[in-house]
Scaffold this motif. Structure first.
Motif, mmCIF file in Angstrom:
data_model
loop_
_atom_site.group_PDB
_atom_site.id
_atom_site.type_symbol
_atom_site.label_atom_id
_atom_site.label_comp_id
_atom_site.label_asym_id
_atom_site.label_seq_id
_atom_site.Cartn_x
_atom_site.Cartn_y
_atom_site.Cartn_z
ATOM 1 N N LEU A 163 1.624 -12.062 -0.953
ATOM 2 C CA LEU A 163 1.826 -10.220 -0.844
ATOM 3 C C LEU A 163 2.520 -10.057 -1.632
ATOM 4 O O LEU A 163 3.222 -10.185 -2.991
ATOM 5 N N ARG A 164 1.928 -8.545 -1.816
ATOM 6 C CA ARG A 164 1.679 -7.967 -4.253
ATOM 7 C C ARG A 164 2.855 -6.587 -2.906
ATOM 8 O O ARG A 164 2.063 -5.804 -2.259
ATOM 9 N N VAL A 165 3.913 -7.018 -3.654
ATOM 10 C CA VAL A 165 5.095 -5.424 -2.746
ATOM 11 C C VAL A 165 5.625 -3.775 -3.798
ATOM 12 O O VAL A 165 5.890 -4.718 -5.518
ATOM 13 N N ILE A 166 5.219 -3.566 -4.097
ATOM 14 C CA ILE A 166 5.808 -2.009 -5.544
ATOM 15 C C ILE A 166 6.381 -1.262 -4.370
ATOM 16 O O ILE A 166 6.712 -0.682 -3.366
ATOM 17 N N GLU A 199 5.282 -11.000 -4.553
ATOM 18 C CA GLU A 199 4.957 -10.178 -6.237
ATOM 19 C C GLU A 199 5.456 -9.434 -6.201
ATOM 20 O O GLU A 199 5.095 -8.621 -5.297
ATOM 21 N N ALA A 200 6.203 -8.793 -7.175
ATOM 22 C CA ALA A 200 6.928 -7.826 -6.851
ATOM 23 C C ALA A 200 6.425 -6.955 -8.703
ATOM 24 O O ALA A 200 6.416 -7.719 -9.142
ATOM 25 N N VAL A 201 6.365 -5.582 -7.638
ATOM 26 C CA VAL A 201 5.432 -4.656 -8.652
ATOM 27 C C VAL A 201 6.349 -3.917 -8.857
ATOM 28 O O VAL A 201 6.347 -2.482 -8.220
ATOM 29 N N ILE A 202 7.426 -3.636 -10.019
ATOM 30 C CA ILE A 202 7.933 -2.807 -10.682
ATOM 31 C C ILE A 202 8.519 -2.454 -11.403
ATOM 32 O O ILE A 202 8.277 -2.641 -12.933
#
Length: 321
Positions: A163-166, A199-202
């Motif tokens: 899971l990709r989370v922005i 996976e954190a996209v920050i």
């Protein structure tokens, strides 16, 4: 069918491009619309140059263009505030245009905003407000939408994909309605990253809106804010990017927004600081549920929130008064 107007939008700053996006959408359905910003954001700040692209800023080269647009306008649409000298200039240049006022900001929160429509000496036909959390504060105003111009497209999660989370807050500013940060979100995302669940996209620095939207379309989940009970433009961007869009929007905010979508509420996923870890873990463990909600987001945007459809909301508002 609505008649075609000459429309001029005027704002002191770019207001994260909201007025210029209205003008672009209005041109898409046949109006002659432009947006004028009196200034860009401060050149020592993170927003400088990021939102000014579709505006006209008056200088020696553009002054004749601005004068002509003002003089020939059927509608002059003021956003948040303008200086008294500009109000005098508009009245002197055009005695036949209809004037409309639109507020974008909460009251008495940073950047500090107080209602200006009675202070601006223009004969406003009506006052508008962005139809998200703002009508709760500015309750005498007509609801109008924020507009997203990106082509709706997403990366639907497949089996086996992490899971990709922005999450991309523009600031950590406190406030009742401008707050976009809760400490529990940091803890939840850090824990789930450590467990290999997400996976954190920050972004670690300010990036352009186009870059951020392109990155959003590679993700499965957008987190707006889970602090206030409202939601912001990023939630609409999440729908356009085919993301599971998480916020804390309450019944009132969703009901207001659904006035632009034939009464159908947006497919947001509700979370608070206390529940965000559980929400993210549920999605991380269920790729099919993630994909299903992503498809709902895309379909909702395509069905109700395209720029052409949103521009017609403004037509209806103008023609009511």
């Amino acid at each position: 069918m609505s008649r075609k107007y000459k429309i001029v939008h005027i704002s002191q700053t770019p207001l994260v491009a909201a007025p210029s996006k209205i003008a672009i959408a209005q041109r898409m359905i046949g109006h002659d619309a432009i947006a004028i910003a009196l200034n860009d954001y401060p050149n020592n700040g993170p927003l400088f140059g990021k939102f000014i692209e579709d505006y006209i800023v008056e200088d020696e080269f553009t002054k004749s263009l601005v004068d002509n647009a003002i003089q020939s306008a059927d509608i002059i649409h003021i956003h948040n505030d303008i200086p008294p000298a500009w109000a005098e200039r508009l009245l002197h240049a055009n005695q036949t245009a209809k004037f409309f006022y639109q507020v974008h900001s909460p009251l008495r929160e940073g950047p500090l905003y107080l209602p200006r429509q009675t202070d601006i000496k223009l004969p406003f036909s009506a006052s508008f407000v962005v139809g998200q959390f703002q009508p709760r504060i500015h309750n005498e105003h007509i609801f109008v939408p924020n507009i997203i111009h990106d082509i709706p497209k997403g990366t639907i999660r497949k089996k086996g994909e992490k899971l990709r989370v922005i999450f991309s807050p523009t600031h950590l500013r406190p406030g009742r309605w401008n707050n976009k940060y809760v400490a529990e979100l940091d803890s939840a995302m850090n824990s789930l990253v450590s467990l290999g669940k997400i996976e954190a996209v920050i972004p670690n620095k300010p990036v352009s809106p186009k870059t951020l939207m392109t990155m959003r379309k590679t993700c499965h989940v957008t987190i707006d804010e889970i602090a206030t009970g409202g939601f912001h433009q990023v939630s609409i961007e999440g729908l356009a990017a085919g993301n599971v869009t998480i916020n804390r929007a309450d019944y009132f905010c969703k009901a207001v927004f659904s006035s632009f979508s034939e009464g159908v509420p947006p497919p947001f996923v509700y979370a608070t600081g206390e529940s965000i870890a559980d929400r993210l873990e549920e999605l991380a463990n269920d790729w099919e549920k993630t994909a299903e909600i992503q498809e709902s987001s895309l379909n909702y945007f395509k069905s109700y929130l395209t720029p052409e459809k949103m521009a017609k909301v403004f037509d209806n508002a103008y023609e009511t008064f």
